[in-house]
Design a protein around this motif. Structure first.
Motif, short mmCIF file in Angstrom:
data_model
loop_
_atom_site.label_atom_id
_atom_site.label_comp_id
_atom_site.label_asym_id
_atom_site.label_seq_id
_atom_site.Cartn_x
_atom_site.Cartn_y
_atom_site.Cartn_z
N ASP A 162 43.19 40.14 38.16
CA ASP A 162 44.56 39.68 37.94
C ASP A 162 45.24 40.62 36.96
N GLN A 163 46.37 41.20 37.38
CA GLN A 163 47.09 42.16 36.55
C GLN A 163 48.20 41.53 35.71
N THR B 127 42.74 41.82 44.35
CA THR B 127 43.96 41.59 43.60
C THR B 127 45.06 41.19 44.57
#
Length: 336
Positions: free
Chosen positions: A9-10, A311
């Motif tokens: 998770d960015q 992602t």
């Protein structure tokens, strides 16, 4: 061969959102990931960005560890070129002492930001080490101490956890694959950054073929990719964000992936070098449960990996959560 699924998770910040809300989403997703049975939950490092909130992964990791119970939590990754290996080891030894057996330390070679933030992060460094030297030193600290004859022999990165954090090398090229192989460390190929499946297959093959097993370890390759799953292929395609994969090619030979054209142009300007910009469609695995499952199984057969780190940067947040739910269901059906 079984499939292990993990999440990167960015902490993306979408228009109209606050960073407080973004981090609340990251926490909610970490909890949901644990509930769904994902193996790892990793967070990234980006600097001086309005679009990504995670500038300090070790701080965020500590919070996520405190709010979860079982899932491994780690960095995807720490941009080691900016930091003292000793301090990174201390930080992750604290985390590993607080949550034994649950901490991953992924380290990358990208700058994580524009040249201006790199200058700020590295200000005052007199004798810079190469990335290889830093990873070697970091590994010594993680494994118990510096070797005999080192000027700092006897130094310990305290506290010493009962279970050390698991060290991974991240990259998107043959060079990073060779580095991880030479050090006998686990390797994560970032396909969502590299954007080239054939390059990913070649890099993972090179990693396995040249792996140094002198420390008794075995090659462990993971493929990180972008995926969007929805109830139908059509709905999944409708969720693909209108963005390109943008790379800056500097005259010095360096190549950096950025989020958009504006960032790429600013990177080139701040670099002080001549540069060109390459723009192409991002490589995203998109579709229903069956479609995405089929594609990941094809990639598994081609690369031999048994773990994918996924992602999914889409809005609204409930669609991102739903994508991961469907992904989990897709592979639960395979093993049922």
């Amino acid at each position: 061969m079984s499939v292990i699924l993990s999440i990167l998770d960015q902490s993306p910040v979408y228009p109209g959102e606050t960073t407080t809300g973004t981090f609340a989403n990251t926490l909610a997703l970490a909890k949901k990931s644990e509930e769904l049975g994902f193996h790892r939950f990793w967070v990234s490092e980006h600097h001086d960005s309005e679009h990504v909130a995670g500038s300090s992964p070790e701080v965020l990791i500590s919070y996520l560890l405190a709010k979860t119970e079982r899932i491994r939590v780690g960095s995807g990754g720490i941009m080691l070129q900016h930091y003292s290996p000793y301090k990174v080891a201390e930080n992750f030894h604290v985390l590993a002492s607080l949550a034994p057996g649950r901490v991953d330390l992924g380290v990358g070679r990208a700058p994580g930001g524009l040249p201006r933030s790199t200058q700020a992060l590295q200000r005052g460094i007199v004798n810079p080490q190469s990335l290889t030297e830093k990873i070697v030193e970091l590994r010594h600290h993680i494994e118990g101490g510096l070797p005999e004859g080192d000027p700092l022999e006897g130094l310990k990165a305290s506290p010493i956890p009962t279970i050390a954090p698991e060290l991974h090398v991240l990259g998107a090229s043959n060079d990073s694959a060779e580095l991880a192989a030479s050090l006998g460390l686990p390797y994560v190929f970032s396909l969502f950054i590299g954007g080239d499946e054939e390059a990913a297959i070649a890099a993972i093959r090179k990693y396995r073929d040249s792996f140094n097993a002198e420390k008794g370890t075995q090659p462990q390759a993971i493929l990180a990719l972008s995926a969007i799953v929805a109830d139908t292929d059509e709905e999944a395609r409708s969720l693909v964000p209108p963005q390109k994969l943008v790379k800056v090619h500097l005259a010095s030979g360096r190549k950096v992936t950025l989020g958009n054209i504006e960032q790429a142009e600013e990177y080139g300007r701040q670099s002080g070098e001549a540069y060109t910009i390459e723009e192409k469609e991002p490589l995203i695995t998109v579709g229903s449960k069956a479609t995405v499952r089929g594609k990941l199984l094809e990639l598994q057969e081609a690369t031999g990996v048994d773990e994918f780190i996924i992602t999914t940067n889409i809005a609204p947040f409930d669609k991102r959560v739903r994508s991961y739910e469907l992904l989990s269901e897709a592979f639960a059906e395979v093993t049922a």
